[in-house]
Design a protein around this motif. Structure first.
Motif, PDB file in Angstrom:
ATOM      1  N   UNK A  62      35.404  39.629  47.838  1.00 42.50           N
ATOM      2  CA  UNK A  62      36.054  38.337  48.021  1.00 42.50           C
ATOM      3  C   UNK A  62      37.460  38.300  47.423  1.00 42.50           C
ATOM      4  N   UNK A  63      37.601  38.859  46.224  1.00 37.80           N
ATOM      5  CA  UNK A  63      38.914  38.747  45.590  1.00 37.80           C
ATOM      6  C   UNK A  63      39.743  40.015  45.722  1.00 37.80           C
ATOM      7  N   UNK A  64      39.352  40.874  46.626  1.00 39.77           N
ATOM      8  CA  UNK A  64      40.114  42.103  46.808  1.00 39.77           C
ATOM      9  C   UNK A  64      41.253  41.874  47.807  1.00 39.77           C
ATOM     10  N   UNK A  65      42.466  42.167  47.428  1.00 45.30           N
ATOM     11  CA  UNK A  65      43.583  41.913  48.357  1.00 45.30           C
ATOM     12  C   UNK A  65      43.548  42.811  49.595  1.00 45.30           C
TER      13      UNK A  65
ATOM     14  N   UNK B 396      46.864  50.986  40.863  1.00 44.35           N
ATOM     15  CA  UNK B 396      46.755  49.958  39.835  1.00 44.35           C
ATOM     16  C   UNK B 396      45.693  48.922  40.156  1.00 44.35           C
ATOM     17  N   UNK B 397      45.314  48.775  41.400  1.00 43.92           N
ATOM     18  CA  UNK B 397      44.282  47.785  41.682  1.00 43.92           C
ATOM     19  C   UNK B 397      42.925  48.328  41.267  1.00 43.92           C
ATOM     20  N   UNK B 398      42.179  47.482  40.564  1.00 42.66           N
ATOM     21  CA  UNK B 398      40.834  47.842  40.155  1.00 42.66           C
ATOM     22  C   UNK B 398      39.869  47.247  41.178  1.00 42.66           C
ATOM     23  N   UNK B 399      39.311  48.098  42.029  1.00 40.13           N
ATOM     24  CA  UNK B 399      38.507  47.594  43.148  1.00 40.13           C
ATOM     25  C   UNK B 399      37.209  46.955  42.689  1.00 40.13           C
ATOM     26  N   UNK B 400      36.909  47.142  41.408  1.00 38.90           N
ATOM     27  CA  UNK B 400      35.662  46.584  40.918  1.00 38.90           C
ATOM     28  C   UNK B 400      35.767  45.087  40.654  1.00 38.90           C
ATOM     29  N   UNK B 401      36.970  44.596  40.570  1.00 37.28           N
ATOM     30  CA  UNK B 401      37.143  43.194  40.219  1.00 37.28           C
ATOM     31  C   UNK B 401      36.562  42.309  41.307  1.00 37.28           C
ATOM     32  N   UNK B 402      35.618  41.460  40.892  1.00 30.47           N
ATOM     33  CA  UNK B 402      34.998  40.612  41.898  1.00 30.47           C
ATOM     34  C   UNK B 402      35.122  39.149  41.541  1.00 30.47           C
TER      35      UNK B 402
END
Lengths: 189, 876
Positions: A62-65, B396-402
């Motif tokens: 959901x919050x992944x760009x 730099x993006x942490x794909x785990x962030x939900x």
């Protein structure tokens, strides 16, 4: 797979295990989650597809760009609508799993970042990428001058053959040296 | 006829060459296959899309954009042909990895292949075709003949010449390899499934054919066992992942808070594992044997509560202080008997005690250093600046962030990092008021030093005071006075970091540097506190030893008086039995040290939990519920919710572990206590994080700090073993308690074992080996080895640099070559355009040359990159 929505055939399960980086438990969990996404009438179709909007509503995405890109890259739909079958979904989870190799992760990362699907990361792709990373709000967005500077810096670093774009092998070369790509390129259910 | 013979000869030769080429291409195939499918699949999808548009130029996914324009026009031609071929493609979905142009070339033989459906089966046919597809680009001139060749080869039925057998074997092996590497290929699942099934079928079908008679059976059996073994391995793998504790909990946190918070919990779990093993060692080899086989409680003075304390030995307050019955139990050093061998097993208790103590430390060193080395390997070492921007961009993006909140924070932090990086790149930052900043920084450091000195003095003061209280007797003092030391240490550990945080605001550092300073200061604080504590403890040990000397003297007087009293009445009376509780005994400084550490751990644990409950939980509750009736927004404004402080928590954990290592020798129960503590921590902190913490404002990466923590752990390990070893080596053990009583030094137990349990020659050898004449050269040798390794690593580094330079020059050359080739290709293309209408075949050639050229370039870059990476690994 399609006959009973909540049950996976045993031989298929073992084949999936052999073909993905997922464990049995994870595959079963994935199947459960996938079945929850399906609407009632879809369950009787032999290979049901989940439309992109539903996939993107998963809390993990959901919050992944890059959620739309991810959905597009893993979709095998003929209509290019980003809808996923269960097998596409497994592909996605496998590439983002803990034990997937750097090679496969970087391959998919490249395709996710390749916004226009032309096989290289050019200036336009990089600009879109930066915009994705800095969010939609105006106060976090970079100015055009900053953007230009940033993109030229990136190309200077990673465009080894100096053709103005970053291709897959250059990308993989850069990524393979990064300390935290593998640990952050992960999605878990 | 002669001509025919010659042709046949030539054919044979070519076939042989073919086989050889196939073998070599088998290796290449793996690499090439990976590149192609993505392109292929994409094209398949798009082709259908763009069919109507007629202009399918962009849809070609080429790795080389240099030739983009060339490729585009070429595609225009080929697209029409590919459309015609589409139906065929669908038929051979499983084999769709050949490029369409190549497919067209093989179209003829494909049809032929279907006709001659002889015993060898279609799969072989397809397989060979596939391989030929690989090579066709390079050897397209001999394409025609080869096609025929293949057909001839195919038509030969069951008779398998050794050459072909070899070939078949190779294919089977290759298929097997394909099966095992299939999961690493970026193909869509449908294709992977088909390939897998087909390969399985193929392998099953032809594996048996390889052996003959008996060996065939054996082979089949072997294959079956191999399959079973694979399945077992897979199940075992599943089992192993299911055994990892708290995996789901950690993943849940990971998906909410990103990888840095999760890294704390992973670290905690790792610590838990280590402590489990330490606990197993002490529990299994020291505590249980003594409890089961040693003399029972009450049989001797060291195992009995003294008469004076008996009245309140069971009181909770006393037990909570680890006095009373707790003090005279297996939990502490003093309880253990110095009997050399106990029980029917003849268990060597003192030796076991000593070895477990040493083994605990040795094992910890081993684990920490091994983990550090592994982390360093993964990190890939220095050279951090070359891809600064690209890494910021791509990783730099942490794909785990939900969690949307975390995502917002991440957006902000990425933006700032971009801006900072750009700013740094543009100009090295000019500080207009450098003197002020300098002054402020010096001032901040001065303040911090004052804090450190103050806290050190406070602890020293408190410990000395507590000694005075202890001499006067603890009963006359209040609870606070009894627990002063631990409380003061815990409170200092809690409030000083906050103070440092405030002070660091003066310094105006970059946040990352500020974090490092902060960590360093907290580290210094904890270390200073711990060492003051130890120094104070040393004073106390010396006091106790003086006391012991006095007591020893009194003891002889007491014994003499006992005997004198009895002698007067009757000289032949049986020896008087005095209840062990009444016999006077020494102060036993070892137990005292153990008790101090245990108390410290307990109070530390309590403060941690209480801060967690008050600082996090209560605060969150207040903020949440008072927010409805408050004048300003509590959630966004001043108190808000607390953040999870990763570095502080990790430091706390590390110091806690340091105390365990220090005290474990004198209190075998410490690892058990720590396991308990960590277990509770895991659940409590997981819960607290999920329910009352907000994600950090600045989301830091986890991986960079991992080795930093490990290095701190190593330093702590070293610093905490230092005092323990010092006490073991220099201070003689108490005379009437513990497993080493009666010896002049603790390590004498080794000597004793050598003398009495091993043959005489062994002791001799050992004494020779331990003499300085041998030990010194050995040490020298080790130093030399270290020096040698150091210099080799340096030279590897140099070689690495040179290779890098080479890579760059190679790339430049490559670039030039590319330009030339592109020019040439453009010319070819023009010709092709001219000749298109009358000679479609020529165009095909062009295409192929294009293909082979791009392939070559690809492999060159790939090769360079891989060789570079390889050397890098070598260096490590």
């Amino acid at each position: 797979m399609g006959t009973t929505a909540s049950q996976l055939r045993k031989d298929l399960l073992s084949e999936y295990q052999e073909l993905t980086f997922l464990t049995k438990r994870e595959i079963i969990l994935a199947h459960k989650r996938f079945s929850e996404l399906l609407s009632k009438e879809d369950r009787n179709v032999p290979t049901p597809r989940v439309p992109m909007e539903k996939v993107l509503s998963l809390p993990e995405l959901k919050s992944n760009p890059f959620r739309k890109r991810i959905s597009h890259v893993f979709s095998t739909s003929d209509m290019k609508d980003g809808s996923l079958t269960f097998e596409d979904f497994l592909d996605l989870l496998s590439a983002f799993s803990d034990s997937a190799t750097l090679e496969i992760k970087s391959h998919y990362a490249f395709r996710i970042f390749d916004f226009d699907d032309d096989g290289t990361l050019d200036g336009g792709d990089l600009e879109k990428l930066v915009n994705c990373l800095t969010g939609e709000t105006d106060d976090t967005r970079l100015t055009t001058e900053e953007m230009r500077q940033l993109i030229s810096n990136i190309l200077e670093e990673s465009d080894i053959d100096k053709d103005g774009t970053v291709n897959l092998s250059e990308f993989q070369h850069v990524i393979s040296r990064s300390p935290d790509f593998v640990s952050s390129f992960k999605i878990v259910l | 006829r002669a001509k025919e013979k010659e042709r046949k000869k030539e054919r044979d030769r070519k076939r042989r060459r073919n086989v050889a080429r196939r073998a070599s291409s088998a290796r290449k195939e793996g690499k090439e296959l990976e590149d192609r499918p993505g392109r292929e699949e994409r094209r398949g999808r798009k082709k259908r899309d763009k069919e109507g548009k007629g202009k399918g130029g962009e849809d070609e996914r080429q790795e080389e954009v240099k030739n983009d324009t060339v490729a585009k026009t070429l595609k225009n031609f080929s697209n029409e042909n590919t459309r015609k071929l589409e139906q065929k493609e669908i038929e051979v979905v499983g084999e769709e990895d050949g490029d369409t142009e190549e497919k067209r070339k093989n179209g003829r033989s494909e049809k032929g292949g279907k006709r001659e459906d002889n015993g060898r089966g279609e799969t072989v046919e397809k397989k060979q075709k596939k391989k030929r597809v690989e090579t066709s680009a390079e050897h397209e001139s001999s394409e025609e003949e080869e096609d025929e060749e293949e057909k001839v080869g195919e038509e030969k039925p069951e008779v398998l010449s050794p050459e072909e057998l070899e070939k078949l074997k190779e294919e089977v092996d290759e298929r097997k390899k394909l099966i095992s590497t299939l999961r690493g290929k970026p193909w869509p699942m449908r294709k992977k499934l088909l390939t897998l099934r087909e390969s399985h079928e193929f392998v099953e079908k032809y594996e048996g054919a390889l052996g003959k008679g008996k060996s065939r059976k054996l082979y089949a059996y072997k294959v079956m066992m191999l399959k079973k073994w694979m399945k077992f391995q897979r199940d075992f793998e599943n089992f192993k992942t299911a055994c990892v504790p708290w995996e789901m909990k950690i993943k849940e946190i990971e998906s909410h808070f990103g990888s840095s918070v999760a890294s704390y919990f992973i670290f905690l779990r790792w610590m838990y594992g280590i402590n489990m093993i330490l606990f197993g060692l002490t529990f299994g080899l020291v505590m249980v044997p003594e409890a089961l086989m040693g003399r029972p409680y009450g049989s001797m003075p060291r195992k009995t509560v003294p008469r004076a304390d008996e009245a309140n030995a069971m009181d909770f307050a006393v037990l909570w202080d680890f006095g009373g019955y707790a003090q005279y139990s297996v939990l502490f050093y003093g309880y253990y008997n110095s009997q050399r061998a106990i029980g029917w097993l003849k268990f060597r208790m003192p030796l076991s005690y000593f070895l477990v103590g040493v083994g605990t430390v040795a094992y910890s060193y081993m684990v920490v250093i091994r983990t550090m080395a592994r982390n360093a390997n993964e990190d890939g070492g220095g050279d951090n600046n070359s891809f600064n921007f690209s890494w910021k961009m791509f990783t730099s993006w942490d794909y785990l962030i939900g969690n949307p909140e975390t995502a917002d924070n991440k957006f902000a932090s990425i933006t700032t990092s971009f801006k900072e990086a750009i700013l740094e790149e543009q100009e090295s930052r000019k500080d207009d008021n450098i003197h002020l900043t300098r002054f402020l920084r010096v001032l901040a450091n001065f303040l911090v030093l004052c804090c450190l000195a103050g806290s050190g003095y406070l602890i020293y003061f408190v410990v000395r005071r507590s000694q005075k209280f202890a001499l006067e007797g603890l009963e006359s003092h209040s609870w606070w006075e009894r627990n002063e030391v631990n409380m003061v240490m815990s409170l200092l550990g809690m409030f000083c970091p906050m103070l440092f945080d405030v002070i660091s605001a003066l310094e105006n550092y970059h946040p990352r540097i500020a974090l490092q300073w902060q960590l360093g200061r907290i580290f210094a604080l904890f270390l200073g506190n711990l060492y003051t504590f130890i120094i104070a403890l040393m004073d106390e040990i010396n006091l106790k030893r003086e006391e012991e000397e006095v007591l020893k003297l009194n003891m002889t007087i007491w014994e003499a008086s006992l005997y004198n009293g009895t002698l007067g009445v009757n000289s032949t009376a049986p020896p008087i039995t005095v209840h062990p509780a009444d016999i006077p005994r020494g102060p036993c400084w070892e137990t005292m040290v153990g008790q101090e550490f245990v108390r410290l751990i307990v109070s530390d644990t309590m403060t941690t939990y209480i801060t967690l409950l008050i600082g996090d939980f209560l605060r969150a509750v207040l903020v949440r519920f008072l927010n409805y009736c408050w004048c300003w927004d509590l959630e966004a404004g001043f108190p808000s919710y607390s953040e999870f402080d990763v570095s502080g928590n990790v430091l706390g954990l590390i110091f806690n572990q340091g105390m365990i290592w220090m005290g474990a020798f004198y209190a075998p129960c410490l690892p058990a206590l720590n396991v308990l503590r960590l277990h509770v921590s895991m659940y409590l902190q997981c819960w607290a994080v999920m329910c009352c913490n907000v994600p950090q404002e600045r989301v830091f990466k986890a991986s960079g700090s991992n080795n930093f923590y490990m290095a701190m752990l190593l330093v702590i390990l070293f610093l905490s073993t230092l005092p323990a070893i010092y006490t073991i080596v220099t201070i003689p053990p108490s005379f009437d308690c513990g497993p080493f009583s009666g010896k002049s030094r603790m390590f004498d137990v080794i000597q004793e074992t050598l003398e009495s349990d091993f043959p005489a020659w062994f002791g001799k050898v050992f004494s020779y080996a331990s003499n300085p004449g041998l030990v010194l050269p050995f040490l020298l040798l080790m130093v030399l080895a270290i020096y040698y390794l150091q210099s080799t690593s340096k030279s590897y580094k140099q070689a690495n640099l040179e290779l890098k330079k080479k890579l760059q020059t190679q790339n430049e050359e490559n670039k030039k070559k590319t330009k030339m080739a592109a020019l040439k290709a453009a010319m070819d293309l023009e010709e092709a355009q001219k000749a298109w209408s009358e000679a479609p075949r020529q165009q095909r050639n062009n295409n192929a040359s294009q293909q082979s050229y791009t392939g070559e370039k690809n492999t060159v870059t790939g090769h360079l990159v891989s060789s570079f990476v390889f050397v890098w690994y070598l260096k490590i």
